[in-house]
Design a protein around this motif. Structure first.
Motif, PDB file in Angstrom:
ATOM      1  N   ASP A 174     -52.096  16.528  13.060  1.00 53.20           N
ATOM      2  CA  ASP A 174     -51.744  15.815  11.934  1.00 53.20           C
ATOM      3  C   ASP A 174     -52.503  14.704  11.878  1.00 53.20           C
ATOM      4  O   ASP A 174     -53.123  14.186  10.866  1.00 53.20           O
ATOM      5  CB  ASP A 174     -50.367  15.315  11.742  1.00 53.20           C
ATOM      6  CG  ASP A 174     -49.585  16.688  11.742  1.00 53.20           C
ATOM      7  OD1 ASP A 174     -49.553  17.327  10.991  1.00 53.20           O
ATOM      8  OD2 ASP A 174     -48.703  16.545  12.811  1.00 53.20           O
ATOM      9  N   LEU A 175     -52.797  13.830  12.850  1.00 58.72           N
ATOM     10  CA  LEU A 175     -53.724  12.669  13.007  1.00 58.72           C
ATOM     11  C   LEU A 175     -54.657  12.905  14.063  1.00 58.72           C
ATOM     12  O   LEU A 175     -54.169  13.004  15.236  1.00 58.72           O
ATOM     13  CB  LEU A 175     -52.793  11.445  13.009  1.00 58.72           C
ATOM     14  CG  LEU A 175     -51.844  11.035  12.047  1.00 58.72           C
ATOM     15  CD1 LEU A 175     -50.973  10.013  12.478  1.00 58.72           C
ATOM     16  CD2 LEU A 175     -52.816  10.597  10.780  1.00 58.72           C
ATOM     17  N   ILE A 176     -55.940  12.487  13.660  1.00 60.92           N
ATOM     18  CA  ILE A 176     -57.044  12.467  14.937  1.00 60.92           C
ATOM     19  C   ILE A 176     -57.676  11.055  14.772  1.00 60.92           C
ATOM     20  O   ILE A 176     -58.283  10.623  13.770  1.00 60.92           O
ATOM     21  CB  ILE A 176     -58.055  13.592  14.515  1.00 60.92           C
ATOM     22  CG1 ILE A 176     -57.454  15.042  14.357  1.00 60.92           C
ATOM     23  CG2 ILE A 176     -59.317  13.738  15.427  1.00 60.92           C
ATOM     24  CD1 ILE A 176     -58.247  15.995  13.847  1.00 60.92           C
ATOM     25  N   PHE A 177     -57.462  10.556  15.894  1.00 56.01           N
ATOM     26  CA  PHE A 177     -57.901   9.228  16.116  1.00 56.01           C
ATOM     27  C   PHE A 177     -59.344   8.999  16.937  1.00 56.01           C
ATOM     28  O   PHE A 177     -58.986   9.307  17.987  1.00 56.01           O
ATOM     29  CB  PHE A 177     -56.821   8.342  16.691  1.00 56.01           C
ATOM     30  CG  PHE A 177     -55.601   8.053  15.984  1.00 56.01           C
ATOM     31  CD1 PHE A 177     -55.612   7.637  14.584  1.00 56.01           C
ATOM     32  CD2 PHE A 177     -54.409   8.259  16.391  1.00 56.01           C
ATOM     33  CE1 PHE A 177     -54.581   7.607  13.726  1.00 56.01           C
ATOM     34  CE2 PHE A 177     -53.179   8.078  15.581  1.00 56.01           C
ATOM     35  CZ  PHE A 177     -53.404   7.604  14.431  1.00 56.01           C
ATOM     36  N   GLY A 178     -60.277   8.240  16.268  1.00 53.31           N
ATOM     37  CA  GLY A 178     -61.416   7.826  17.090  1.00 53.31           C
ATOM     38  C   GLY A 178     -61.293   6.941  18.034  1.00 53.31           C
ATOM     39  O   GLY A 178     -60.813   5.980  17.108  1.00 53.31           O
ATOM     40  N   MET A 179     -61.948   6.555  18.848  1.00 52.73           N
ATOM     41  CA  MET A 179     -61.711   5.300  19.750  1.00 52.73           C
ATOM     42  C   MET A 179     -62.489   4.419  19.222  1.00 52.73           C
ATOM     43  O   MET A 179     -62.183   3.010  19.041  1.00 52.73           O
ATOM     44  CB  MET A 179     -61.654   5.488  21.171  1.00 52.73           C
ATOM     45  CG  MET A 179     -60.776   6.167  21.907  1.00 52.73           C
ATOM     46  SD  MET A 179     -59.292   5.023  22.012  1.00 52.73           S
ATOM     47  CE  MET A 179     -58.050   6.011  20.970  1.00 52.73           C
ATOM     48  N   ASP A 180     -63.734   4.583  18.880  1.00 51.38           N
ATOM     49  CA  ASP A 180     -64.781   3.629  18.073  1.00 51.38           C
ATOM     50  C   ASP A 180     -65.270   4.430  16.993  1.00 51.38           C
ATOM     51  O   ASP A 180     -65.077   5.766  16.950  1.00 51.38           O
ATOM     52  CB  ASP A 180     -65.693   3.144  19.147  1.00 51.38           C
ATOM     53  CG  ASP A 180     -66.719   4.414  19.677  1.00 51.38           C
ATOM     54  OD1 ASP A 180     -67.050   5.147  19.215  1.00 51.38           O
ATOM     55  OD2 ASP A 180     -66.987   4.264  20.902  1.00 51.38           O
ATOM     56  N   ARG A 181     -66.088   3.635  16.134  1.00 48.37           N
ATOM     57  CA  ARG A 181     -66.937   4.230  15.170  1.00 48.37           C
ATOM     58  C   ARG A 181     -67.799   5.265  15.308  1.00 48.37           C
ATOM     59  O   ARG A 181     -67.746   6.116  14.472  1.00 48.37           O
ATOM     60  CB  ARG A 181     -67.428   2.801  14.294  1.00 48.37           C
ATOM     61  CG  ARG A 181     -66.527   2.178  13.140  1.00 48.37           C
ATOM     62  CD  ARG A 181     -67.012   1.129  12.846  1.00 48.37           C
ATOM     63  NE  ARG A 181     -66.779   0.024  13.720  1.00 48.37           N
ATOM     64  CZ  ARG A 181     -66.505  -1.113  13.373  1.00 48.37           C
ATOM     65  NH1 ARG A 181     -66.218  -1.629  12.243  1.00 48.37           N
ATOM     66  NH2 ARG A 181     -66.315  -2.212  14.318  1.00 48.37           N
ATOM     67  N   ARG A 182     -68.363   5.186  16.425  1.00 48.24           N
ATOM     68  CA  ARG A 182     -69.078   6.537  16.774  1.00 48.24           C
ATOM     69  C   ARG A 182     -68.476   7.874  16.984  1.00 48.24           C
ATOM     70  O   ARG A 182     -68.846   8.777  16.257  1.00 48.24           O
ATOM     71  CB  ARG A 182     -69.820   5.961  18.075  1.00 48.24           C
ATOM     72  CG  ARG A 182     -71.418   6.274  18.098  1.00 48.24           C
ATOM     73  CD  ARG A 182     -72.065   5.919  19.493  1.00 48.24           C
ATOM     74  NE  ARG A 182     -72.568   6.955  19.950  1.00 48.24           N
ATOM     75  CZ  ARG A 182     -72.799   7.218  21.328  1.00 48.24           C
ATOM     76  NH1 ARG A 182     -72.244   6.227  22.073  1.00 48.24           N
ATOM     77  NH2 ARG A 182     -73.254   8.182  21.864  1.00 48.24           N
ATOM     78  N   ASN A 183     -67.301   7.854  17.557  1.00 47.41           N
ATOM     79  CA  ASN A 183     -66.347   8.998  17.673  1.00 47.41           C
ATOM     80  C   ASN A 183     -65.985   9.207  16.345  1.00 47.41           C
ATOM     81  O   ASN A 183     -65.866  10.462  15.942  1.00 47.41           O
ATOM     82  CB  ASN A 183     -65.182   8.561  18.390  1.00 47.41           C
ATOM     83  CG  ASN A 183     -65.690   7.904  19.878  1.00 47.41           C
ATOM     84  OD1 ASN A 183     -64.691   7.183  20.429  1.00 47.41           O
ATOM     85  ND2 ASN A 183     -66.460   8.165  20.583  1.00 47.41           N
TER      86      ASN A 183
END
Ligand code: 4NP
Length: 208
Positions: free
Chosen positions: A135-144
């Motif tokens: 449901d939620l996919i979180f990148g740790m940084d903007r590149r991710n």
């Protein structure tokens, strides 16, 4: 009426039966769409009710899946358990160099210092199925985040966020500590812990 259900039954219902029912209803709803508006509406009500009961599924993503995202997975799991919140948490990497490896020893150590055991986790890479399964996919940084957006189908774009932006409202990257000292891992731990506490508050509101 007295319910004779133990914790295992409830867990099986939440994590297995409800997702299965929701999938079945989504298929049935598609059959009625455009043919029988009344039936489609009734399916919608059932579908939405069951969908809101499904445990939230959250995926943390970093580059290597050995430093930041396994730590985030462990922290959120611990905080959710403490808050009595049923959520599914996983982590993955956009890069595949460490697939099958345990988390970085410095991530294992910082987690252990805070009472969390992440040593049993194993690195995996993001898959196309992840975009439908979470449901939620979180990148740790903007590149991710950029990488995830490039991989994801249109339908999943709304579910991809920069973690601290979503959790704290600060468009801040969780910095990559791989080439840093132990201190860098403690900083990452603190950022993730603050983000996870705030996220738990937001999720709690959704279920209350
Ligand atoms: P992570 O850190 O993305 O937080 O897991 C890294 C781990 C390994 C590499 C890069 C970043 N690496 O290049 O192997």
């Amino acid at each position: 009426m007295e319910m004779l259900l133990d914790g295992g039954d409830v867990e099986f219902f939440l994590f297995h039966d409800i997702p299965l029912l929701v999938t079945g209803l989504a298929m049935a709803r598609r059959m009625f769409q455009g043919q029988n508006a009344g039936a489609a509406d009734r399916f919608d009500i059932l579908f939405n009710t069951l969908d809101s009961m499904k445990p939230m599924r959250i995926l943390f993503v970093c580059l290597g899946n050995i430093c930041r995202s396994p730590l985030a997975e462990g922290i959120l799991q611990q905080q959710a358990a403490e808050a009595g919140l049923e959520i599914i948490v996983d982590s993955a990497g956009t890069g595949g160099w460490h697939v099958g490896d345990a988390p970085d020893p410095r991530s294992i150590a910082v987690a252990a210092r805070h009472g969390i055991d992440i040593s049993g986790q194993r690195c995996r890479r993001v898959t196309p199925e992840d975009f439908g399964n979470f449901d939620l996919i979180f990148g740790m940084d903007r590149r991710n985040v950029d990488h995830l957006r490039a991989l994801a189908p249109d339908a999943a774009q709304m579910r991809i966020h920069l973690f601290l932006d979503y959790a704290l409202g600060t468009a801040t990257d969780v910095p990559d500590p791989y080439y840093e000292s132990e201190d860098g891992f403690e900083t990452v731990y603190r950022m993730l812990s603050a983000g996870c506490s705030s996220l738990i508050g937001r999720l709690d509101e959704r279920f209350s």
